[in-house]
Design a protein around this motif. Structure first.
Motif, PDB file in Angstrom:
ATOM      1  N   LEU A 212       0.854  -1.184   0.000  1.00 26.12           N
ATOM      2  CA  LEU A 212       0.000   0.000   0.000  1.00 26.12           C
ATOM      3  C   LEU A 212       0.891   1.235   0.000  1.00 26.12           C
ATOM      4  O   LEU A 212       1.759   1.391   0.855  1.00 26.12           O
ATOM      5  N   VAL A 213       0.664   2.136  -0.982  1.00 25.97           N
ATOM      6  CA  VAL A 213       1.401   3.402  -1.043  1.00 25.97           C
ATOM      7  C   VAL A 213       0.418   4.518  -1.378  1.00 25.97           C
ATOM      8  O   VAL A 213      -0.716   4.257  -1.778  1.00 25.97           O
ATOM      9  N   ILE A 214       0.880   5.747  -1.218  1.00 28.57           N
ATOM     10  CA  ILE A 214      -0.006   6.892  -1.407  1.00 28.57           C
ATOM     11  C   ILE A 214       0.731   8.020  -2.114  1.00 28.57           C
ATOM     12  O   ILE A 214       1.932   8.230  -1.897  1.00 28.57           O
ATOM     13  N   ASP A 215       0.011   8.734  -2.973  1.00 26.36           N
ATOM     14  CA  ASP A 215       0.478   9.999  -3.515  1.00 26.36           C
ATOM     15  C   ASP A 215      -0.321  11.088  -2.804  1.00 26.36           C
ATOM     16  O   ASP A 215      -1.522  11.250  -3.046  1.00 26.36           O
ATOM     17  N   THR A 216       0.345  11.826  -1.934  1.00 33.05           N
ATOM     18  CA  THR A 216      -0.354  12.845  -1.148  1.00 33.05           C
ATOM     19  C   THR A 216      -0.661  14.092  -1.968  1.00 33.05           C
ATOM     20  O   THR A 216      -1.474  14.917  -1.545  1.00 33.05           O
ATOM     21  N   LYS A 217      -0.029  14.227  -3.126  1.00 31.69           N
ATOM     22  CA  LYS A 217      -0.310  15.393  -3.976  1.00 31.69           C
ATOM     23  C   LYS A 217      -1.639  15.227  -4.719  1.00 31.69           C
ATOM     24  O   LYS A 217      -2.410  16.174  -4.844  1.00 31.69           O
ATOM     25  N   THR A 218      -1.892  14.018  -5.213  1.00 26.02           N
ATOM     26  CA  THR A 218      -3.118  13.761  -5.978  1.00 26.02           C
ATOM     27  C   THR A 218      -4.183  13.051  -5.147  1.00 26.02           C
ATOM     28  O   THR A 218      -5.276  12.786  -5.643  1.00 26.02           O
ATOM     29  N   ASN A 219      -3.872  12.719  -3.882  1.00 25.84           N
ATOM     30  CA  ASN A 219      -4.797  11.998  -3.008  1.00 25.84           C
ATOM     31  C   ASN A 219      -5.204  10.663  -3.623  1.00 25.84           C
ATOM     32  O   ASN A 219      -6.390  10.323  -3.698  1.00 25.84           O
ATOM     33  N   ARG A 220      -4.193   9.892  -4.017  1.00 23.85           N
ATOM     34  CA  ARG A 220      -4.448   8.571  -4.595  1.00 23.85           C
ATOM     35  C   ARG A 220      -3.765   7.489  -3.759  1.00 23.85           C
ATOM     36  O   ARG A 220      -2.583   7.611  -3.401  1.00 23.85           O
ATOM     37  N   LEU A 221      -4.547   6.449  -3.435  1.00 27.26           N
ATOM     38  CA  LEU A 221      -4.038   5.265  -2.753  1.00 27.26           C
ATOM     39  C   LEU A 221      -3.828   4.165  -3.776  1.00 27.26           C
ATOM     40  O   LEU A 221      -4.668   3.965  -4.668  1.00 27.26           O
ATOM     41  N   PHE A 222      -2.726   3.404  -3.621  1.00 23.24           N
ATOM     42  CA  PHE A 222      -2.421   2.307  -4.527  1.00 23.24           C
ATOM     43  C   PHE A 222      -2.264   1.030  -3.701  1.00 23.24           C
ATOM     44  O   PHE A 222      -1.307   0.891  -2.938  1.00 23.24           O
ATOM     45  N   THR A 258       9.252  11.072  -9.403  1.00 26.52           N
ATOM     46  CA  THR A 258       8.989  10.682 -10.792  1.00 26.52           C
ATOM     47  C   THR A 258       7.546  10.240 -11.009  1.00 26.52           C
ATOM     48  O   THR A 258       7.180   9.855 -12.112  1.00 26.52           O
ATOM     49  N   ASN A 259       6.736  10.270  -9.931  1.00 20.65           N
ATOM     50  CA  ASN A 259       5.329   9.853  -9.998  1.00 20.65           C
ATOM     51  C   ASN A 259       5.193   8.438 -10.565  1.00 20.65           C
ATOM     52  O   ASN A 259       4.391   8.184 -11.465  1.00 20.65           O
ATOM     53  N   GLU A 275       2.116   7.569 -13.089  1.00 19.03           N
ATOM     54  CA  GLU A 275       0.960   8.408 -12.793  1.00 19.03           C
ATOM     55  C   GLU A 275       1.095   9.704 -13.580  1.00 19.03           C
ATOM     56  O   GLU A 275       1.937  10.552 -13.267  1.00 19.03           O
ATOM     57  N   LYS A 276       0.289   9.865 -14.625  1.00 17.49           N
ATOM     58  CA  LYS A 276       0.335  11.075 -15.440  1.00 17.49           C
ATOM     59  C   LYS A 276      -0.369  12.236 -14.738  1.00 17.49           C
ATOM     60  O   LYS A 276       0.080  13.380 -14.781  1.00 17.49           O
ATOM     61  N   ASN A 279      -6.004  11.017 -12.554  1.00 17.57           N
ATOM     62  CA  ASN A 279      -6.929  10.063 -13.153  1.00 17.57           C
ATOM     63  C   ASN A 279      -6.355   9.313 -14.352  1.00 17.57           C
ATOM     64  O   ASN A 279      -7.056   8.538 -14.992  1.00 17.57           O
ATOM     65  N   GLN A 280      -5.082   9.540 -14.654  1.00 23.80           N
ATOM     66  CA  GLN A 280      -4.475   8.892 -15.807  1.00 23.80           C
ATOM     67  C   GLN A 280      -3.220   8.140 -15.383  1.00 23.80           C
ATOM     68  O   GLN A 280      -2.297   8.733 -14.806  1.00 23.80           O
ATOM     69  N   PHE A 281      -3.199   6.847 -15.683  1.00 23.15           N
ATOM     70  CA  PHE A 281      -2.101   5.974 -15.282  1.00 23.15           C
ATOM     71  C   PHE A 281      -1.712   5.095 -16.467  1.00 23.15           C
ATOM     72  O   PHE A 281      -2.577   4.558 -17.157  1.00 23.15           O
TER      73      PHE A 281
END
Length: 339
Positions: A212-222, A258-259, A275-276, A279-281
């Protein structure tokens, strides 16, 4: 993390300082740090945030190696059933979850000596330092709860029932903690102020969440489930997208420079997803690794990846019918990624 017991018959222990390198793909070079030893298990590994050391869980001990050369720098012994290693800022203290001891051991990263032991729940697994609360979060796999440790005095200050087996956890740094619940196929959300559960989010029928990881800039959980990466909105729990990944994944990292999401797949590769935007991956080419390399660590300063594994004998089986590990072949793969 998910159960990984790799049996090795001999009681012999070695630590080879040989480092080999080979070109695995046209874009990524992998060095092999040959550690060796008679351990029957491994799990997480962690890059120290300020020194040049890599801390590797390995059966009853933690191996410490130079992250660049693979040189043996020492061991922390007596960590039976070791899973995770974490560090706190502005301190020399490190913390190790010892699954078979139901405790977290505290050590001094300057001397590698254990200085304290904290009793937690049963089979403590993942551990990380949560920046909002300034506490350590420990996932207890057999008691279905989270231990919250105050690193200032090495005491458990909260115990949180999460209703299932907590596999790993992350934070948004703003007051929310997210926990993969492996046997319930969901993510539990915890308020980092009150340390209470606020939400249970399903993973759209995907099973076995591990990394489990997170991008705190885009508020996305993976969340890495069985052969599938599930992407959720960390504010609402809404499903954003699902993307196929390799088999046998037990970990993931997110490089926020590097997103890029990397998932470590035990079948012998790393799935790479760019992660572009929110909403785009886009799935990029896999990185070939080795069988058994199912957990992963990221060095934020160099963008290198590290994965533990060993060599397997496909002709000989262990007591559970799995390919037997070749004696003394425990190793760490150091992957130089392209930017």
């Amino acid at each position: 993390m998910k159960t990984k017991s790799f049996m090795i018959a001999s009681a012999f222990v070695c630590f080879s300082l040989n480092v080999s390198a080979q070109k695995m793909t046209s874009a990524n070079t992998i060095k092999t740090f040959k550690i060796g030893g008679n351990s029957d298990s491994w799990d997480y590994l962690t890059v120290h945030p300020t020194n040049n050391f890599l801390y590797v869980s390995h059966g009853t001990r933690v191996n410490i190696v130079n992250k660049t050369t693979g040189e043996n720098l020492g061991e922390i012994e007596g960590t039976t059933g070791v899973h995770g290693i974490a560090f706190t800022p502005n301190s020399t203290n490190g913390f190790i979850t010892c699954g078979k001891l139901n405790s977290v051991k505290v050590f001094d990263s300057k001397t590698n000596q254990v200085t304290a032991e904290i009793q937690v729940g049963q089979n403590p697994d993942a551990i990380f330092y949560e920046t909002f609360s300034k506490k350590l979060i420990v996932c207890n796999g057999k008691t279905n709860n989270i231990s919250v440790i105050d690193p200032e005095n090495n005491t458990v200050v909260h115990t949180i029932d999460v209703g299932g087996k907590p596999e790993t956890a992350v934070s948004n740094g703003k007051g929310k903690i997210f926990v993969n619940i492996e046997d319930k196929n969901e993510i539990v959300v915890i308020d980092a102020k009150s340390f209470t559960v606020t939400h249970h989010w399903n993973l759209d029928k995907e099973e076995g969440p591990s990394g489990l990881v997170i991008d705190t800039k885009t508020n996305r959980l993976f969340s890495t489930c069985d052969k599938m990466l599930v992407i959720l909105d960390s504010e609402t729990g809404k499903l954003i997208k699902k993307m196929p990944i390799g088999d046998g994944c037990d970990g993931a990292v997110f490089d926020d420079a590097t997103n890029t999401i990397y998932t470590s797949n035990g079948e012998g590769n790393i799935s790479v997803i760019q992660e572009k935007n929110a909403n785009q991956f886009v799935a990029l080419n896999n990185i070939t690794t080795k069988k058994g390399a199912r957990t992963i660590a990221l060095d934020n300063s160099t963008h290198d990846l590290y994965l533990p594994t060993a060599d397997f004998d496909d002709k000989e089986k262990d007591s559970r019918g799995r390919p037997k590990i070749k004696e003394g072949t425990f190793q760490v793969l150091a992957v130089k990624t392209t930017k």
